[in-house]
Design an enzyme around this catalytic site. Sequence first.
Site, PDB file in Angstrom:
ATOM      1  N   TYR A  39       3.883   8.125  -1.320  1.00 39.04           N
ATOM      2  CA  TYR A  39       2.479   8.044  -0.885  1.00 39.04           C
ATOM      3  C   TYR A  39       1.609   9.063  -1.648  1.00 39.04           C
ATOM      4  O   TYR A  39       2.024  10.209  -1.854  1.00 39.04           O
ATOM      5  CB  TYR A  39       2.414   8.299   0.630  1.00 39.04           C
ATOM      6  CG  TYR A  39       1.023   8.277   1.178  1.00 39.04           C
ATOM      7  CD1 TYR A  39       0.326   7.076   1.294  1.00 39.04           C
ATOM      8  CD2 TYR A  39       0.375   9.440   1.569  1.00 39.04           C
ATOM      9  CE1 TYR A  39      -0.967   7.045   1.777  1.00 39.04           C
ATOM     10  CE2 TYR A  39      -0.918   9.420   2.057  1.00 39.04           C
ATOM     11  CZ  TYR A  39      -1.588   8.216   2.154  1.00 39.04           C
ATOM     12  OH  TYR A  39      -2.860   8.190   2.629  1.00 39.04           O
TER      13      TYR A  39
ATOM     14  N   LYS B 177      -1.503   4.222  11.182  1.00 39.30           N
ATOM     15  CA  LYS B 177      -1.288   2.850  10.746  1.00 39.30           C
ATOM     16  C   LYS B 177      -0.751   2.003  11.899  1.00 39.30           C
ATOM     17  O   LYS B 177      -1.438   1.869  12.891  1.00 39.30           O
ATOM     18  CB  LYS B 177      -0.350   2.853   9.527  1.00 39.30           C
ATOM     19  CG  LYS B 177      -0.723   3.907   8.469  1.00 39.30           C
ATOM     20  CD  LYS B 177      -2.031   3.612   7.757  1.00 39.30           C
ATOM     21  CE  LYS B 177      -2.535   4.764   6.899  1.00 39.30           C
ATOM     22  NZ  LYS B 177      -1.605   5.305   5.932  1.00 39.30           N
TER      23      LYS B 177
END
Length: 403
Positions: free
Chosen positions: A111, A208
């Site tokens: 990420y 998320k």
Amino acid sequence: MNKHYRIDTNVIHTENKPDPDYGVVSTPIYPAVAYAFKDTDTASSVVSGEKNGIYYGRYGNPTNRRLERKVAQMEGGDDAIAVSSGMAAISISLLGVLQHGDHVLVTRDVYGGTFSFLSNLAPRFGIEYDYVDLTDIENIKGYIKENTKAVYIETPSNPRLTILDIDAIASICQYKNLKLIVDNTFMSPILQKPLKLGADIVVHSATKYINGHGDVLAGLVVGSKEEIKFMRKNIMGDLGQCLSAYDSYQILRGIKTLSIRMKKHCENAQKIAVYLEDHPMVESVYYPGLQSHKGHGLANKQMKDMGGIISFELKSNQYEEIGKDFIDSLRLAMISFSLGDPETLVQHPASMTHYSIPSKDLPKYGLSKSLIRLSVGLEDVDDIINDLAQAFKKIELKFNKVK
Ligand SMILES: *Cc1c(COP(=O)(O)O)cnc(C)c1O
């Protein structure tokens, strides 16, 4: 977690006790900073850790405690801390296992925020790292140094959905005495349980899927009692990356539909991946649910289902800006950096999440200008497919004109 119940039941009922005064079913919000003690000795034993309890809001609150216990149980861990963002969870986990002079092996397509933390901040604290292609686990042995203390992975990865063998990597880590940290954001505890496969620590961006509604920033770290205690007191507590009770309440509310949401995300994504794979303007589709995906077999082994993220590449011999044009032609899907929401979200990695990589270096990272990432939402799948179909038509017209 009740052993007699299945996950769909536990995701609703775990740590969801009615409150003792009124029997309220939803978890109360405790915006608590100050706690009163019956005498100084009790206060002293709580602050010293002799007795369990919370003594100040920066170390947690009763609403967060429900969320922490719930996610710890869902992941199969001893304990957890809820923190202010996924990046807080990631930096806490790394600072928790590494000291000055230590080295960590990191999966290559990690990420962006993790990449930035390792490049910019970690070296100032004497933390060393190497990026390694962990699809070949022999690479761990090749890159391990005397001061290597941990391995950090993400699977499936962003944006190419590369699958790493958690069980095999965990075995090597155990043998070499390395801590294995897994970012489980793309899967949520519903679809993958890294601790059960041998990992030591799991981190989440609860922003998320876990919250799932695009309205809270939060992170979670799950691990052993001892590790979590240290992270709570000496990292989250001292750096102040705590989560507010209100945010915890929102996540506890969102999590009740996590199981049912993940089912629908996966079901929609599978259909869309098949649609894309069959489309003549598509060069390649990256979705672990497809037979053609390199990690398909492994995904079947370690994941309960394939998740809601699909990346795909358009045939770019048509024209260079085809990826951006396609995205700009979508009407239902929204252009956004985030993922895991009810809305279908789309982004162009080359100019958005990975904008800092110069065009000429994109292939090094497995990226191209025609790569598109789709976070498949909870809409009717036919509406999402129709949206994609009308965008294909539009760029085809444009291509025919430039030709
Ligand atoms: C979004 C994301 C993060 C960072 O989470 P924040 O809540 O935005 O700090 C970390 N890992 C993955 C895989 C993510 O998608």
